[in-house]
Design an enzyme around this catalytic site. Structure first.
Site, mmCIF file in Angstrom:
data_model
loop_
_atom_site.group_PDB
_atom_site.id
_atom_site.type_symbol
_atom_site.label_atom_id
_atom_site.label_comp_id
_atom_site.label_asym_id
_atom_site.label_seq_id
_atom_site.Cartn_x
_atom_site.Cartn_y
_atom_site.Cartn_z
ATOM 1 N N ASP A 49 -16.823 53.575 75.911
ATOM 2 C CA ASP A 49 -17.481 52.925 77.051
ATOM 3 C C ASP A 49 -17.624 51.432 76.807
ATOM 4 O OD1 ASP A 49 -19.215 53.099 79.570
ATOM 5 O OD2 ASP A 49 -20.555 52.110 78.137
ATOM 6 N N TYR A 54 -19.634 42.613 79.084
ATOM 7 C CA TYR A 54 -19.949 42.592 77.656
ATOM 8 C C TYR A 54 -19.146 41.488 76.973
ATOM 9 C CZ TYR A 54 -21.990 47.260 78.363
ATOM 10 O OH TYR A 54 -22.731 48.337 78.789
ATOM 11 N N PRO A 208 -29.741 55.978 72.766
ATOM 12 C CA PRO A 208 -30.401 57.181 72.253
ATOM 13 C C PRO A 208 -31.257 56.896 71.026
ATOM 14 C CG PRO A 208 -28.083 57.187 71.650
ATOM 15 C CD PRO A 208 -28.267 56.059 72.621
ATOM 16 N N ALA A 210 -33.050 54.078 70.797
ATOM 17 C CA ALA A 210 -34.072 53.100 71.223
ATOM 18 C C ALA A 210 -33.939 51.802 70.443
ATOM 19 C CB ALA A 210 -35.482 53.680 71.075
#
Length: 344
Positions: A49, A54, A208, A210
């Site tokens: 991804d 970006y 996932p 954090a």
């Protein structure tokens, strides 16, 4: 590496998706970034991804270069469109002009003829949704995009898009959503997940860990370790500051015995937790070193029993954020991406 079907489609993606936000082309050298991508391939990751915004296109270039020579059919490449990629008024948003031009630019940077998943990076209140959906559908019909997705859309926005696509008789429909989701940030649970479950939309969840907080490497009362996101250049410190706090860090340390009991590292526990939640198809991980890829990817296929899940909830307690209004307020009309790209 295990694979799952993405939503109500026939596409299989790996349980671990490799993402290159805030790393490739910006805070990580090209050679290191390439090594991380190759490490992902080595452990069986097939889904990658990225996004046009970006590192202003550099991330797509790095990914395309790293995958060059690989059998195209053996990987699933996802990218996104919406956030600013230039100074012009049409260099952002989901107008037909920007969607079509950005898709062509992404294909060129990635060095491919098509992307497997093309995602609306944010909802655009400034463009008629019909215009966006028709542009996406045209890209699918042209063979430049295979599947469609969104990122950080609210439940009502997803429902509206599905309704309009049906009314217009469009061939393509949304099959993926990419929201932020982890043990601490669970705002998609009350509204977004039920809508997506009903409509056959799979979730590729980012952050996932954090921002690394759930790895346990940030300890209460101690400075952030050198080389972590909290001390990195670019925009990383801005994000990590949102989730750092002494009480939260103390609670995270209390998860360590649960990780050990499950035979996992803290990072693996966090990733496995997301993959054990209903409706989640894949966890998007990033990395600055190949060993991080190998560690996190090992969470694929790990099942957490009900007691471990219950104890995680008990430890984190009132620090868990389930307020769907948070996403609504963050992504509301006249969002900041119209002037600056500050969100993944």
């Amino acid at each position: 590496m295990e694979h799952r079907v993405l939503g109500r489609s026939g596409l299989y993606i790996s349980e671990i998706t490799y993402g290159n936000w805030l790393t490739h082309g910006e805070t990580v050298e090209r050679d290191t970034a390439t090594s991380c991508i190759h490490a992902a391939l080595d452990v069986g990751v097939t889904t990658f991804d990225t996004a046009d915004v970006y590192a202003q296109g550099a991330a797509e270039e790095v990914l395309g270069h790293a995958l060059k020579g690989l059998r195209r059919e053996s990987v699933e490449i996802a990218t996104k469109v919406c956030l600013p990629t230039g100074p012009g008024r049409n260099d952002r948003g989901l107008s037909r002009k920007h969607v079509i031009e950005s898709c062509h630019a992404s294909l060129r940077r990635l060095g491919v003829d098509y992307v497997d998943l093309y995602q609306a990076h944010r909802f655009d209140e400034g463009t008629p949704l019909e215009e966006t959906l028709i542009a996406f559908d045209d890209l699918v019909r042209a063979g430049k995009v295979l599947y469609l997705g969104v990122s950080e859309w609210r439940a009502e926005q997803i429902e509206q898009a599905l309704r309009i696509a049906g009314q217009l008789g469009l061939r393509s429909r949304i099959v993926a959503n990419q929201p932020q989701y982890n043990m601490l940030w669970r705002v998609i649970e009350p509204e977004v997940l039920p809508v997506c479950a009903r409509e056959g939309i799979g979730q590729l969840v980012f952050q996932p860990l954090a921002q690394g907080v759930l790895t346990g490497k940030y300890r209460p009362g101690q400075p952030a370790p050198a080389g972590t996101r909290a001390t990195a250049g670019g925009r990383a410190p801005t994000f990590i500051a949102r989730v750092l706090g002494p009480e939260l860090l103390d609670r995270v340390q209390q998860l360590l015995p649960l990780a050990r009991q499950s035979g996992l590292t803290m990072a693996q526990l966090a990733v496995a937790w997301t993959l054990n939640r209903p409706g989640i198809t894949s966890a998007v991980i990033g990395a600055t070193r190949p060993e991080q890829v190998r560690e996190n990817a090992a969470a694929s296929g790990k099942r957490l029993d009900a007691e471990v899940l219950r104890r995680i909830d008990a430890v984190l307690g009132d620090l868990v954020d389930r307020d769907p209004g948070k996403t609504a307020r963050m992504m509301d009309v006249k969002p900041q991406w119209r002037t600056a790209a500050e969100t993944p």
